[in-house]
Write a protein that holds these residues in place. Structure first.
Motif, PDB file in Angstrom:
ATOM      1  N   ARG A 191       0.823  -1.208   0.000  1.00  0.00           N
ATOM      2  CA  ARG A 191       0.000   0.000   0.000  1.00  0.00           C
ATOM      3  C   ARG A 191       0.858   1.260   0.000  1.00  0.00           C
ATOM      4  N   LEU A 192       1.972   1.205   0.685  1.00  0.00           N
ATOM      5  CA  LEU A 192       2.873   2.362   0.680  1.00  0.00           C
ATOM      6  C   LEU A 192       3.433   2.615  -0.715  1.00  0.00           C
ATOM      7  N   THR A 193       3.697   1.553  -1.466  1.00  0.00           N
ATOM      8  CA  THR A 193       4.237   1.733  -2.816  1.00  0.00           C
ATOM      9  C   THR A 193       3.203   2.339  -3.754  1.00  0.00           C
ATOM     10  N   GLU A 194       1.936   2.263  -3.397  1.00  0.00           N
ATOM     11  CA  GLU A 194       0.875   2.836  -4.229  1.00  0.00           C
ATOM     12  C   GLU A 194       0.711   4.332  -3.986  1.00  0.00           C
ATOM     13  N   GLU A 195       1.405   4.869  -2.982  1.00  0.00           N
ATOM     14  CA  GLU A 195       1.244   6.267  -2.601  1.00  0.00           C
ATOM     15  C   GLU A 195       2.525   7.051  -2.864  1.00  0.00           C
ATOM     16  N   THR A 196       2.437   8.351  -2.688  1.00  0.00           N
ATOM     17  CA  THR A 196       3.629   9.191  -2.684  1.00  0.00           C
ATOM     18  C   THR A 196       3.844   9.653  -1.246  1.00  0.00           C
ATOM     19  N   LEU A 197       4.992   9.300  -0.695  1.00  0.00           N
ATOM     20  CA  LEU A 197       5.312   9.603   0.692  1.00  0.00           C
ATOM     21  C   LEU A 197       6.477  10.584   0.731  1.00  0.00           C
ATOM     22  N   LEU A 198       6.293  11.696   1.449  1.00  0.00           N
ATOM     23  CA  LEU A 198       7.349  12.686   1.617  1.00  0.00           C
ATOM     24  C   LEU A 198       7.715  12.783   3.090  1.00  0.00           C
ATOM     25  N   ALA A 199       9.004  12.855   3.365  1.00  0.00           N
ATOM     26  CA  ALA A 199       9.509  13.046   4.722  1.00  0.00           C
ATOM     27  C   ALA A 199       9.959  14.504   4.866  1.00  0.00           C
ATOM     28  N   PHE A 200       9.345  15.226   5.799  1.00  0.00           N
ATOM     29  CA  PHE A 200       9.679  16.631   6.019  1.00  0.00           C
ATOM     30  C   PHE A 200      10.753  16.727   7.098  1.00  0.00           C
ATOM     31  N   VAL A 201      11.887  17.318   6.703  1.00  0.00           N
ATOM     32  CA  VAL A 201      13.095  17.298   7.527  1.00  0.00           C
ATOM     33  C   VAL A 201      13.587  18.723   7.745  1.00  0.00           C
ATOM     34  N   THR A 202      13.966  19.025   8.994  1.00  0.00           N
ATOM     35  CA  THR A 202      14.497  20.348   9.329  1.00  0.00           C
ATOM     36  C   THR A 202      15.953  20.218   9.772  1.00  0.00           C
ATOM     37  N   PRO A 203      16.740  21.293   9.635  1.00  0.00           N
ATOM     38  CA  PRO A 203      18.147  21.223  10.050  1.00  0.00           C
ATOM     39  C   PRO A 203      18.315  21.105  11.556  1.00  0.00           C
ATOM     40  N   GLY A 204      17.380  21.664  12.320  1.00  0.00           N
ATOM     41  CA  GLY A 204      17.426  21.587  13.774  1.00  0.00           C
ATOM     42  C   GLY A 204      16.123  21.035  14.313  1.00  0.00           C
ATOM     43  N   ASP A 205      16.002  21.023  15.641  1.00  0.00           N
ATOM     44  CA  ASP A 205      14.791  20.499  16.275  1.00  0.00           C
ATOM     45  C   ASP A 205      14.272  21.486  17.310  1.00  0.00           C
ATOM     46  N   THR A 206      14.371  22.779  16.973  1.00  0.00           N
ATOM     47  CA  THR A 206      13.945  23.834  17.875  1.00  0.00           C
ATOM     48  C   THR A 206      12.495  24.215  17.606  1.00  0.00           C
ATOM     49  N   ARG A 207      11.965  25.098  18.430  1.00  0.00           N
ATOM     50  CA  ARG A 207      10.606  25.599  18.211  1.00  0.00           C
ATOM     51  C   ARG A 207      10.512  26.324  16.868  1.00  0.00           C
ATOM     52  N   HIS A 208      11.552  27.051  16.508  1.00  0.00           N
ATOM     53  CA  HIS A 208      11.575  27.695  15.191  1.00  0.00           C
ATOM     54  C   HIS A 208      11.461  26.656  14.078  1.00  0.00           C
ATOM     55  N   ASP A 209      12.216  25.566  14.217  1.00  0.00           N
ATOM     56  CA  ASP A 209      12.171  24.512  13.196  1.00  0.00           C
ATOM     57  C   ASP A 209      10.778  23.911  13.092  1.00  0.00           C
ATOM     58  N   HIS A 210      10.123  23.701  14.224  1.00  0.00           N
ATOM     59  CA  HIS A 210       8.796  23.097  14.209  1.00  0.00           C
ATOM     60  C   HIS A 210       7.787  24.010  13.507  1.00  0.00           C
ATOM     61  N   VAL A 211       7.839  25.309  13.808  1.00  0.00           N
ATOM     62  CA  VAL A 211       6.923  26.246  13.159  1.00  0.00           C
ATOM     63  C   VAL A 211       7.189  26.306  11.660  1.00  0.00           C
ATOM     64  N   ARG A 212       8.452  26.377  11.282  1.00  0.00           N
ATOM     65  CA  ARG A 212       8.789  26.476   9.859  1.00  0.00           C
ATOM     66  C   ARG A 212       8.426  25.213   9.107  1.00  0.00           C
ATOM     67  N   ALA A 213       8.565  24.062   9.762  1.00  0.00           N
ATOM     68  CA  ALA A 213       8.151  22.818   9.122  1.00  0.00           C
ATOM     69  C   ALA A 213       6.642  22.814   8.875  1.00  0.00           C
ATOM     70  N   GLY A 214       5.873  23.282   9.855  1.00  0.00           N
ATOM     71  CA  GLY A 214       4.434  23.345   9.682  1.00  0.00           C
ATOM     72  C   GLY A 214       4.025  24.304   8.578  1.00  0.00           C
ATOM     73  N   ARG A 215       4.729  25.412   8.495  1.00  0.00           N
ATOM     74  CA  ARG A 215       4.429  26.394   7.446  1.00  0.00           C
ATOM     75  C   ARG A 215       4.721  25.798   6.069  1.00  0.00           C
ATOM     76  N   ALA A 216       5.890  25.185   5.909  1.00  0.00           N
ATOM     77  CA  ALA A 216       6.259  24.600   4.618  1.00  0.00           C
ATOM     78  C   ALA A 216       5.347  23.438   4.261  1.00  0.00           C
ATOM     79  N   LEU A 217       4.991  22.640   5.250  1.00  0.00           N
ATOM     80  CA  LEU A 217       4.100  21.511   5.009  1.00  0.00           C
ATOM     81  C   LEU A 217       2.756  21.996   4.482  1.00  0.00           C
ATOM     82  N   GLN A 218       2.213  23.051   5.099  1.00  0.00           N
ATOM     83  CA  GLN A 218       0.917  23.569   4.660  1.00  0.00           C
ATOM     84  C   GLN A 218       0.984  24.145   3.242  1.00  0.00           C
ATOM     85  N   LEU A 219       2.016  24.886   2.928  1.00  0.00           N
ATOM     86  CA  LEU A 219       2.133  25.443   1.582  1.00  0.00           C
ATOM     87  C   LEU A 219       2.288  24.336   0.537  1.00  0.00           C
TER      88      LEU A 219
END
Length: 330
Positions: free
Chosen positions: A235-263
């Motif tokens: 089932r995974l091969t039938e889908e397109t899976l993206l892993a969202f990765v940030t350079p750090g693991d700070t609160r800034h990184d979490h917010v920016r990941a959410g922003r990029a994910l939504q866009l």
């Protein structure tokens, strides 16, 4: 230059555009952990920390990802109203709950891509069911990856069969762990809606959860029939899976990941795609570390996201009222 605008200088229609965009952002378990304030001409996005998920989101990482998605929508709303948007993340060290302050200025007409993304906000919803058999093209996958990269986040496609097999192993392990975690199951039940008035317009609609055995959709219940490893891999091969990765693991990184994910998600919706975010397994340290190692990620894995074409309609999640978003909360 227009300068800073105070609440009374926004028309009711403009306020509805701003608030409506924020309210329609995705959030973990649809808890909508934000409030929008007007302070000295700034639009201030505040994290509602009382919206806790101690079993699902013990460190509040997903809550900040959610706030990042709301920030993306707010910036788009300001842009379609014809203003520049200057954003400062975590502007006040004395108020850590303030995620961002956005200063509208301008005028500046929105770009075509901004209009397209804004128009997709109302159509975006979490699609936790199985996708249709139609696959994404390589060009579409590259475009989604590039949208995230343009916003400073790596969206790494997971396409290799060996990698997908390892992902299947780890997601199966996470599903079994969550299925037998009674505290996790109680919390999931609490945030599952039985009627529209439950939890003041927040929570997961019970008729929106997938039927059958799809643990990688992120909502594993005691009654979920878990597929074996080979079925999950297929089932995974039938889908397109993206892993969202940030350079750090700070609160800034979490917010920016959410922003990029939504866009990225909004661009996908504009192309006729649907998707859903998968973060629950990543709160098991061994799963997050295992995926990072097996996929040879260069940073910190914040979310997995599934994309595909819809195989049918699913209901939209409920939303809080505009008055509550702009008020003091409850």
């Amino acid at each position: 230059m227009v300068g800073r605008r105070h609440p009374e200088q926004w028309s009711p229609a403009e306020l509805e555009v701003l608030a409506g965009a924020v309210l329609r952002a995705p959030s973990v378990h649809n808890i909508q952990p934000w409030r929008l304030n007007f302070e000295e001409g700034l639009l201030v996005l505040v994290e509602r920390r009382e919206r806790e998920l101690p079993e699902h989101d013990p460190r509040g990482r997903d809550r900040l990802l959610s706030c990042g998605a709301a920030l993306a929508n707010l910036e788009l709303a300001i842009r379609v109203l014809g203003h520049r948007a200057y954003t400062t993340e975590f502007p006040d060290p004395g108020r850590p709950e303030v995620v961002a302050a956005v200063e509208p200025d301008g005028p500046l007409p929105p770009s075509v891509s901004e209009v397209n993304r804004y128009s997709a906000i109302k159509r975006r919803h979490s699609y936790r069911r199985r996708f249709s058999e139609r696959s994404l093209t390589r060009h579409q996958i590259v475009d989604l990856r590039d949208t995230a990269a343009t916003n400073g986040i790596e969206a790494r496609p997971v396409l290799d069969e060996i990698e997908l097999a390892r992902v299947a192993d780890l997601l199966e392990f996470a599903a079994e762990t969550h299925q037998h975690d009674r505290a996790y199951q109680r919390e999931l039940s609490l945030w599952t809606l039985r009627d529209e008035g439950h939890l003041h317009g927040t929570g997961l609609a019970s008729n929106g959860r997938p039927a059958g055995s799809l643990p990688w959709a992120g909502l594993v219940r005691e009654s979920t029939a878990l597929p074996d490893r080979e079925v999950l891999k297929r089932r995974l091969t039938e889908e397109t899976l993206l892993a969202f990765v940030t350079p750090g693991d700070t609160r800034h990184d979490h917010v920016r990941a959410g922003r990029a994910l939504q866009l990225t998600w909004l661009d996908a919706v504009h192309e006729g795609l649907v998707g859903s975010v998968l973060t629950q397994p990543l709160h098991l340290p061994e799963v997050r570390a295992g995926l990072s190692e097996d996929l040879e990620l260069s940073g910190f894995l914040q979310a997995l996201m599934r994309f595909g074409y819809p195989a049918g309609d699913v209901p939209h999640s409920p939303r809080r009222s505009i008055d509550e978003l702009l008020g003091t909360g409850f």
